[in-house]
Design an enzyme around this catalytic site. Structure first.
Site: not given
Length: 299
Positions: A16, A57-58, A85, A153, A157
């Site tokens: 992506g 790994d965030v 990202n 989600y 965000k």
């Protein structure tokens, strides 16, 4: 910031937007630290670009993210741009969503970017009196628009947008050379629609909604209205201050995709109508003798 050659630290590079950043930046000759989970296998297809591949790994603890960012700084002698990202879409009705479902989504989509921002800020602040650096957050129309069966989600965000807006004002006061940028992306040609995480049908009442959401995701996959290659090319221009950004002051948020733009306009219109209709009620709770702007923050 030198627009000719920069060093970029990018999360979520397996496919992506992340993969596009790596390929386009390497084609421009920039240094790239491409990161992701299970990097040895999931980022193997990027090795021929010449990017530096790092396991990340965030959702790791802050100390681990601090150390990883410092490792990146040591590789090239600095980092100019951090691209947050990594993320994923979690779908399911609120009644069916467990606290653990929500927390996992927030760990990746909200805490990950914010924790990496904390890791990067000391380095960016060390670059001169005003600091220097660009922090990009790959956001979504979900950051300002709630959709059914997408509460986790959208909430993650929305939270990220609120935090970054506060960050932008902190930096404007004390480190104006560090610039956050939120990319408001509509649906673009990536793998995200094929990788939606759906909760199982836990409440029979919501089965029709879940089935409709699954069908919509499948219909969108490989039929996305937005071109991811074009989007990333323009985000790179924004970061470098060239092309579409030449001679412009780049705002905190930049939308991409007609769908996203239409949704943003509709929300602005609805909010404007609400404010105008309810202005008198809103003002009716003020103390008459306590009106005025809040105290100014130090500059």
């Amino acid at each position: 910031m030198d627009p000719r050659k920069q060093t970029w630290f990018i999360t979520g590079c397996s496919s992506g937007f992340g993969e596009q950043f790596v390929r386009q930046l390497r084609a421009l000759g920039d240094n790239v630290i491409a990161t992701g989970r299970n990097a040895e296998t999931k980022l193997a297809h990027l090795k021929d670009t010449g990017a530096t591949i790092l396991e990340l790994d965030v959702t790791a603890p802050q100390a681990e993210l601090d150390a990883k960012f410092q490792q990146a700084v040591d590789i090239y002698g600095g980092v100019d741009v951090l691209v947050n990202n990594a993320g994923y879409i979690q779908c399911g009705a609120i009644e069916e969503m467990t606290p653990e479902d929500m927390e996992r989504c927030f760990a990746t989509n909200f805490h990950g970017p914010i924790n990496l921002t904390r890791a990067a800020l000391p380095h960016f602040r060390s670059k001169g009196e005003k600091g220097e650096g660009r922090i990009i957050y790959m956001g979504s129309q979900a950051g300002f628009y709630g959709e059914p069966a997408a509460a986790a989600y959208c909430a993650s965000k929305h939270a990220l947008e609120g935090a970054v807006e506060s960050l932008s004002k902190e930096l404007a006061l004390f480190a104006p050379g560090i610039k956050p940028l939120i990319i408001e992306a509509g649906i673009h040609s990536t793998e995200v629609m094929d990788k939606i995480n759906h909760v199982p049908n836990r409440v029979e009442f919501w089965r029709p909604l879940n089935e409709a959401v699954r069908a919509r995701g499948a219909e969108n996959y490989r039929n996305e209205p937005g071109n991811a290659v074009e989007l990333i090319a323009k985000v790179i221009q924004l970061a470098k201050g060239v092309g579409i950004a030449e001679g412009k002051e780049v705002p905190l948020r930049v939308p991409f995709g007609s769908e996203c733009l239409d949704i943003l306009r509709e929300k602005i219109r609805a909010l404007t109508m609400m404010v105008e209709e309810w202005e008198e009620v809103a003002r009716s709770t003020d103390f008459p003798d306590r009106q005025g702007p809040p105290p100014a923050l130090p500059s």
